[in-house]
Design a protein around this motif. Structure first.
Motif, PDB file in Angstrom:
ATOM      1  N   ILE A  48      -3.759  -7.128   8.508  1.00 22.61           N
ATOM      2  CA  ILE A  48      -3.973  -7.232   9.958  1.00 22.61           C
ATOM      3  C   ILE A  48      -3.821  -8.686  10.393  1.00 22.61           C
ATOM      4  CG2 ILE A  48      -5.696  -7.026  11.797  1.00 22.61           C
ATOM      5  CD1 ILE A  48      -6.723  -4.490  10.280  1.00 22.61           C
ATOM      6  N   LEU A  49      -4.437  -9.598   9.644  1.00 17.11           N
ATOM      7  CA  LEU A  49      -4.302 -11.027   9.971  1.00 17.11           C
ATOM      8  C   LEU A  49      -2.843 -11.458   9.892  1.00 17.11           C
ATOM      9  CD1 LEU A  49      -7.421 -12.434   8.115  1.00 17.11           C
ATOM     10  CD2 LEU A  49      -7.094 -12.248  10.587  1.00 17.11           C
ATOM     11  N   TRP A  50      -2.136 -10.963   8.893  1.00 21.43           N
ATOM     12  CA  TRP A  50      -0.715 -11.297   8.722  1.00 21.43           C
ATOM     13  C   TRP A  50       0.074 -10.880   9.962  1.00 21.43           C
ATOM     14  CZ3 TRP A  50       2.788 -13.822   5.972  1.00 21.43           C
ATOM     15  CH2 TRP A  50       4.117 -13.418   6.042  1.00 21.43           C
ATOM     16  N   HIS A  51      -0.118  -9.659  10.411  1.00 27.45           N
ATOM     17  CA  HIS A  51       0.636  -9.174  11.572  1.00 27.45           C
ATOM     18  C   HIS A  51       0.245  -9.905  12.852  1.00 27.45           C
ATOM     19  CE1 HIS A  51       2.979  -6.168   9.563  1.00 27.45           C
ATOM     20  NE2 HIS A  51       1.897  -5.635   9.017  1.00 27.45           N
ATOM     21  N   LEU A  52      -1.020 -10.231  13.002  1.00 25.26           N
ATOM     22  CA  LEU A  52      -1.449 -10.943  14.202  1.00 25.26           C
ATOM     23  C   LEU A  52      -1.025 -12.405  14.195  1.00 25.26           C
ATOM     24  CD1 LEU A  52      -5.005  -9.451  14.818  1.00 25.26           C
ATOM     25  CD2 LEU A  52      -2.883  -8.991  16.076  1.00 25.26           C
ATOM     26  N   SER A  53      -0.603 -12.919  13.040  1.00 21.44           N
ATOM     27  CA  SER A  53      -0.142 -14.316  12.994  1.00 21.44           C
ATOM     28  C   SER A  53       1.149 -14.488  13.790  1.00 21.44           C
ATOM     29  CB  SER A  53       0.033 -14.797  11.559  1.00 21.44           C
ATOM     30  OG  SER A  53       1.107 -14.138  10.935  1.00 21.44           O
ATOM     31  N   GLY A  54       1.822 -13.394  14.099  1.00 24.19           N
ATOM     32  CA  GLY A  54       3.027 -13.447  14.920  1.00 24.19           C
ATOM     33  C   GLY A  54       2.731 -13.448  16.410  1.00 24.19           C
ATOM     34  N   GLY A  55       1.472 -13.290  16.770  1.00 22.51           N
ATOM     35  CA  GLY A  55       1.075 -13.270  18.175  1.00 22.51           C
ATOM     36  C   GLY A  55       0.204 -12.067  18.471  1.00 22.51           C
ATOM     37  N   SER A 112      -2.587 -19.040   7.997  1.00 23.92           N
ATOM     38  CA  SER A 112      -1.719 -20.014   7.324  1.00 23.92           C
ATOM     39  C   SER A 112      -1.857 -19.891   5.808  1.00 23.92           C
ATOM     40  CB  SER A 112      -2.094 -21.423   7.786  1.00 23.92           C
ATOM     41  OG  SER A 112      -1.415 -22.380   7.034  1.00 23.92           O
ATOM     42  N   ILE A 113      -3.079 -19.696   5.339  1.00 25.37           N
ATOM     43  CA  ILE A 113      -3.306 -19.527   3.901  1.00 25.37           C
ATOM     44  C   ILE A 113      -2.674 -18.229   3.410  1.00 25.37           C
ATOM     45  CG2 ILE A 113      -5.109 -19.158   2.157  1.00 25.37           C
ATOM     46  CD1 ILE A 113      -6.882 -21.026   3.933  1.00 25.37           C
ATOM     47  N   ILE A 114      -2.779 -17.176   4.199  1.00 26.50           N
ATOM     48  CA  ILE A 114      -2.177 -15.896   3.821  1.00 26.50           C
ATOM     49  C   ILE A 114      -0.656 -16.024   3.758  1.00 26.50           C
ATOM     50  CG2 ILE A 114      -1.818 -13.498   4.584  1.00 26.50           C
ATOM     51  CD1 ILE A 114      -4.728 -13.618   5.657  1.00 26.50           C
ATOM     52  N   ARG A 115      -0.060 -16.767   4.707  1.00 29.44           N
ATOM     53  CA  ARG A 115       1.394 -16.993   4.656  1.00 29.44           C
ATOM     54  C   ARG A 115       1.780 -17.775   3.400  1.00 29.44           C
ATOM     55  NH1 ARG A 115       0.384 -17.519   9.985  1.00 29.44           N
ATOM     56  NH2 ARG A 115       0.376 -19.790   9.989  1.00 29.44           N
ATOM     57  N   GLN A 116       0.946 -18.750   2.995  1.00 28.37           N
ATOM     58  CA  GLN A 116       1.204 -19.492   1.759  1.00 28.37           C
ATOM     59  C   GLN A 116       1.146 -18.564   0.550  1.00 28.37           C
ATOM     60  OE1 GLN A 116      -1.441 -22.839   1.460  1.00 28.37           O
ATOM     61  NE2 GLN A 116      -0.813 -23.658   3.432  1.00 28.37           N
ATOM     62  N   LEU A 117       0.188 -17.642   0.544  1.00 28.94           N
ATOM     63  CA  LEU A 117       0.087 -16.670  -0.540  1.00 28.94           C
ATOM     64  C   LEU A 117       1.319 -15.775  -0.572  1.00 28.94           C
ATOM     65  CD1 LEU A 117      -1.486 -15.329  -2.827  1.00 28.94           C
ATOM     66  CD2 LEU A 117      -2.643 -13.945  -1.092  1.00 28.94           C
ATOM     67  N   TYR A 118       1.784 -15.364   0.591  1.00 30.09           N
ATOM     68  CA  TYR A 118       2.999 -14.547   0.687  1.00 30.09           C
ATOM     69  C   TYR A 118       4.188 -15.289   0.080  1.00 30.09           C
ATOM     70  CZ  TYR A 118       6.934 -12.099   2.860  1.00 30.09           C
ATOM     71  OH  TYR A 118       8.101 -11.431   3.071  1.00 30.09           O
ATOM     72  N   THR A 119       4.335 -16.567   0.446  1.00 23.67           N
ATOM     73  CA  THR A 119       5.429 -17.378  -0.090  1.00 23.67           C
ATOM     74  C   THR A 119       5.293 -17.522  -1.600  1.00 23.67           C
ATOM     75  OG1 THR A 119       5.607 -18.586   1.990  1.00 23.67           O
ATOM     76  CG2 THR A 119       6.553 -19.644   0.048  1.00 23.67           C
ATOM     77  N   TRP A 120       4.077 -17.809  -2.062  1.00 26.55           N
ATOM     78  CA  TRP A 120       3.849 -17.956  -3.499  1.00 26.55           C
ATOM     79  C   TRP A 120       4.198 -16.656  -4.232  1.00 26.55           C
ATOM     80  CZ3 TRP A 120       0.758 -15.296  -6.863  1.00 26.55           C
ATOM     81  CH2 TRP A 120       0.651 -15.830  -8.147  1.00 26.55           C
ATOM     82  N   ALA A 121       3.757 -15.521  -3.686  1.00 26.92           N
ATOM     83  CA  ALA A 121       4.024 -14.228  -4.327  1.00 26.92           C
ATOM     84  C   ALA A 121       5.525 -13.957  -4.418  1.00 26.92           C
ATOM     85  CB  ALA A 121       3.320 -13.110  -3.563  1.00 26.92           C
ATOM     86  N   ASN A 122       6.261 -14.272  -3.356  1.00 29.78           N
ATOM     87  CA  ASN A 122       7.714 -14.064  -3.390  1.00 29.78           C
ATOM     88  C   ASN A 122       8.391 -15.011  -4.370  1.00 29.78           C
ATOM     89  OD1 ASN A 122       7.969 -11.914  -1.614  1.00 29.78           O
ATOM     90  ND2 ASN A 122       7.931 -13.252   0.152  1.00 29.78           N
ATOM     91  N   ASP A 123       7.927 -16.249  -4.438  1.00 25.67           N
ATOM     92  CA  ASP A 123       8.518 -17.227  -5.354  1.00 25.67           C
ATOM     93  C   ASP A 123       8.202 -16.911  -6.809  1.00 25.67           C
ATOM     94  OD1 ASP A 123       9.471 -18.533  -3.134  1.00 25.67           O
ATOM     95  OD2 ASP A 123       8.015 -20.182  -3.231  1.00 25.67           O
ATOM     96  N   ASN A 124       7.127 -16.199  -7.060  1.00 22.31           N
ATOM     97  CA  ASN A 124       6.682 -15.929  -8.427  1.00 22.31           C
ATOM     98  C   ASN A 124       6.691 -14.441  -8.753  1.00 22.31           C
ATOM     99  OD1 ASN A 124       5.682 -18.679  -9.446  1.00 22.31           O
ATOM    100  ND2 ASN A 124       4.809 -18.510  -7.404  1.00 22.31           N
ATOM    101  N   SER A 125       7.573 -13.693  -8.106  1.00 25.84           N
ATOM    102  CA  SER A 125       7.574 -12.244  -8.285  1.00 25.84           C
ATOM    103  C   SER A 125       8.191 -11.805  -9.603  1.00 25.84           C
ATOM    104  CB  SER A 125       8.294 -11.559  -7.127  1.00 25.84           C
ATOM    105  OG  SER A 125       9.652 -11.954  -7.107  1.00 25.84           O
ATOM    106  N   ALA A 126       9.026 -12.630 -10.205  1.00 26.32           N
ATOM    107  CA  ALA A 126       9.642 -12.248 -11.475  1.00 26.32           C
ATOM    108  C   ALA A 126       8.582 -12.281 -12.567  1.00 26.32           C
ATOM    109  CB  ALA A 126      10.781 -13.196 -11.823  1.00 26.32           C
ATOM    110  N   GLN A 127       8.483 -11.185 -13.325  1.00 24.29           N
ATOM    111  CA  GLN A 127       7.517 -11.111 -14.413  1.00 24.29           C
ATOM    112  C   GLN A 127       8.253 -10.944 -15.726  1.00 24.29           C
ATOM    113  OE1 GLN A 127       4.126  -8.754 -14.019  1.00 24.29           O
ATOM    114  NE2 GLN A 127       3.793  -9.247 -11.886  1.00 24.29           N
TER     115      GLN A 127
END
Length: 142
Positions: A48-55, A112-127
């Motif tokens: 919910i916070l993620w979606h509301l970060s767009g406005g 902002s922290i959630i967006r950073q987590l999103y970026t981190w998760a995408n950058d580190n998605s390869a297992q």
């Protein structure tokens, strides 16, 4: 002990050892960071916070962005986020009545922290091959 206040300490055995010494995590039972992590880890809150970060968004738009959420659960989550001063409910002076939800300054900072987590998760998605996905062990409860 009667008449004496003591601070409860929770000890968690991690099973790991450092140089043969068992490692234990100690934290006060009222750890604010753990409280916030548990709150955000509850299904739907971070999304919910993620979606509301767009406005700001209306209730129906939020529900459409979150397939699988029931109206009751969405209302509960919005109320909980409002109580924590992360989002604000705004009733517009219009007919028919329009209500929107938007982030407060505290909610925007957390977004902002959630967006950073999103970026981190995408950058580190390869297992590594054969490594079980962390998502496979996620909590699907509402």
């Amino acid at each position: 002990m009667k008449g004496h206040e003591t601070q409860r300490i929770t000890t968690i055995q991690t099973g790991s050892t450092t140089e043969g010494i068992p490692r234990t995590a100690r934290r006060p039972a009222d750890c604010l960071a753990e409280d916030w992590l548990a709150f955000l880890g509850h299904r739907w809150n971070a999304l919910i916070l993620w979606h509301l970060s767009g406005g700001p968004m209306r209730y129906g738009s939020l529900q459409n962005m979150l397939p699988g959420i029931t109206p009751k659960v969405l209302s509960e989550r919005l109320n909980g986020l409002t109580r924590r001063a992360l989002i604000a409910r705004r009733v517009h002076n219009s007919f028919p009545r329009e209500v929107t939800y938007g982030l407060t300054p505290q909610g925007a900072a957390l977004g902002s922290i959630i967006r950073q987590l999103y970026t981190w998760a995408n950058d580190n998605s390869a297992q590594p091959a054969g490594h079980p996905s962390l998502l496979a062990h996620g909590d699907d409860t509402q």
